[in-house]
Design a protein around this motif. Structure first.
Motif, PDB file in Angstrom:
ATOM      1  N   GLU A 288       0.827  -1.201   0.000  1.00  0.00           N
ATOM      2  CA  GLU A 288       0.000   0.000   0.000  1.00  0.00           C
ATOM      3  C   GLU A 288       0.864   1.253   0.000  1.00  0.00           C
TER       4      GLU A 288
ATOM      5  N   GLN B 229       2.522   1.819  -3.464  1.00  0.00           N
ATOM      6  CA  GLN B 229       1.610   2.290  -4.506  1.00  0.00           C
ATOM      7  C   GLN B 229       1.308   3.780  -4.357  1.00  0.00           C
TER       8      GLN B 229
ATOM      9  N   CYS C 166       2.503   6.945  -6.928  1.00  0.00           N
ATOM     10  CA  CYS C 166       1.513   7.878  -7.498  1.00  0.00           C
ATOM     11  C   CYS C 166       1.892   9.326  -7.203  1.00  0.00           C
TER      12      CYS C 166
ATOM     13  N   SER D 200       2.753  -4.339  -5.881  1.00  0.00           N
ATOM     14  CA  SER D 200       2.665  -2.923  -6.243  1.00  0.00           C
ATOM     15  C   SER D 200       2.894  -2.710  -7.728  1.00  0.00           C
TER      16      SER D 200
ATOM     17  N   ILE E 264       0.005  -1.166 -10.154  1.00  0.00           N
ATOM     18  CA  ILE E 264       0.298   0.134 -10.778  1.00  0.00           C
ATOM     19  C   ILE E 264       0.156   0.040 -12.296  1.00  0.00           C
TER      20      ILE E 264
ATOM     21  N   TYR F 274      -3.482   0.036 -13.064  1.00  0.00           N
ATOM     22  CA  TYR F 274      -4.057   1.370 -12.847  1.00  0.00           C
ATOM     23  C   TYR F 274      -3.687   2.330 -13.977  1.00  0.00           C
TER      24      TYR F 274
END
Length: 313
Positions: free
Chosen positions: A3, A6, A10, A77, A81, A84
């Motif tokens: 967590e 990530q 970002c 992660s 990612i 995403y």
């Protein structure tokens, strides 16, 4: 670990943060917590007695264990990612950076769709990783149904996921997730997370298994060296040990050869000199047979130390 990685990526790269604070709280308390508790109830492996005993001064979590956890977190992660970023490109008209997305019409709903795909993919990947994390070196299919509590936890996590992304008002107004709006394409894209996480985590177990084997070899060498040291110390102690206060015995002189023509003497035998052993054996004015066994001495000393006295007044 995953967590934090990530959210950090970002922020550093300038893409929109992957999830809102309420989504993070929902993931930690609802979808991640039951599998974590089930992992704590994992039964011990059948081969645990084949491992070498660990020194007491070593920590519970060793360095190679920390490295394995960091590698698995980095894999999770990386996969999420990627999912995403692809979702941002699909639902935000090819834009992936926050500054560009803010210029789009209805950018909030588009960003919500991309976050929904990442949210679904993360929950699925976390549930799959719960099975891969059951062992550092055994594959996922090894006794996959051995932990009944894990099955219950995964079912609970999946039910909470579908409530979070499909129930009206709760999903779009509270959690800001739109499971119906992403379409079948979004759900298929979310499958990349668990599949990629499963494959890469299983490959990482090859490296972790090699680390475990090297650690067990080091323990074996350390135990063998300790055994040799203790054997040498015991051998040295047995060779140089002496009994404090033990009397020194001298061998009796050899008797002279008596001619065959000589007659036996009629004189009475010489009196046996008083000794501490004889005094201890005298009971009610008579001598009793006594036998002493000197424990802790060598075989020769035990033969010499045995005393037997017999007589009468």
């Amino acid at each position: 670990i995953a967590e934090v990685m990530q959210i950090f990526v970002c922020i550093v790269t300038g893409i929109p943060v992957m999830r809102t604070p309420l989504q993070i709280l929902f993931l930690i308390l609802v979808t991640d917590l039951p599998p974590s508790i089930a992992l704590g109830m994992e039964p011990g492996e059948a081969t645990i007695l084949q491992d070498r005993p660990r020194p007491r001064e070593e920590p519970v979590v060793l360095n190679w264990m920390w490295l394995s956890m960091v590698i698995n977190g980095a894999i999770l992660s990386l996969v999420i990612i990627i999912v995403y970023v692809v979702a941002l490109a699909i639902y935000c008209d090819g834009m992936i950076f926050q500054s560009d997305i803010n210029e789009l019409d209805d950018y909030q709903n588009k960003l919500m769709d991309a976050r929904t795909v990442a949210f679904i993919s993360l929950v699925w990947a976390e549930n799959v990783r719960s099975y891969t994390s059951r062992s550092f070196n055994n594959p996922i299919w090894h006794d996959v149904l051995g932990n009944v509590n894990m099955q219950k936890a995964i079912i609970l996590a999946q039910l909470c996921l579908y409530v979070a992304v499909l129930v009206p008002f709760f999903s779009d107004q509270i959690l800001q997730l739109r499971g119906m709006a992403v379409g079948i394409g979004g759900w298929l894209l979310a499958l990349v997370g668990p599949v990629g996480c499963l494959a890469l985590c299983e490959v990482a177990k090859l490296f972790t298994g090699w680390q475990m084997g090297r650690y067990q070899a080091e323990l074996a060498a350390r135990h063998d060296e300790e055994d040799k040291r203790m054997e040498a110390a015991a051998r040295q102690h047995s060779q140089g040990a002496t009994v404090i206060g033990a009397p020194s015995f001298k061998p009796a002189p050899s008797a002279a050869k008596v001619p065959s023509s000589a007659k036996p003497s009629s004189a009475p035998p010489a009196a046996v000199p008083a000794t501490p052993a004889a005094d201890a054996a005298k009971v009610r004015g008579k001598f009793a047979t006594t036998s002493f066994s000197c424990m802790g001495l060598g075989p020769k000393a035990q033969l010499v130390c045995g005393v037997g006295v017999r007589g009468s007044e």
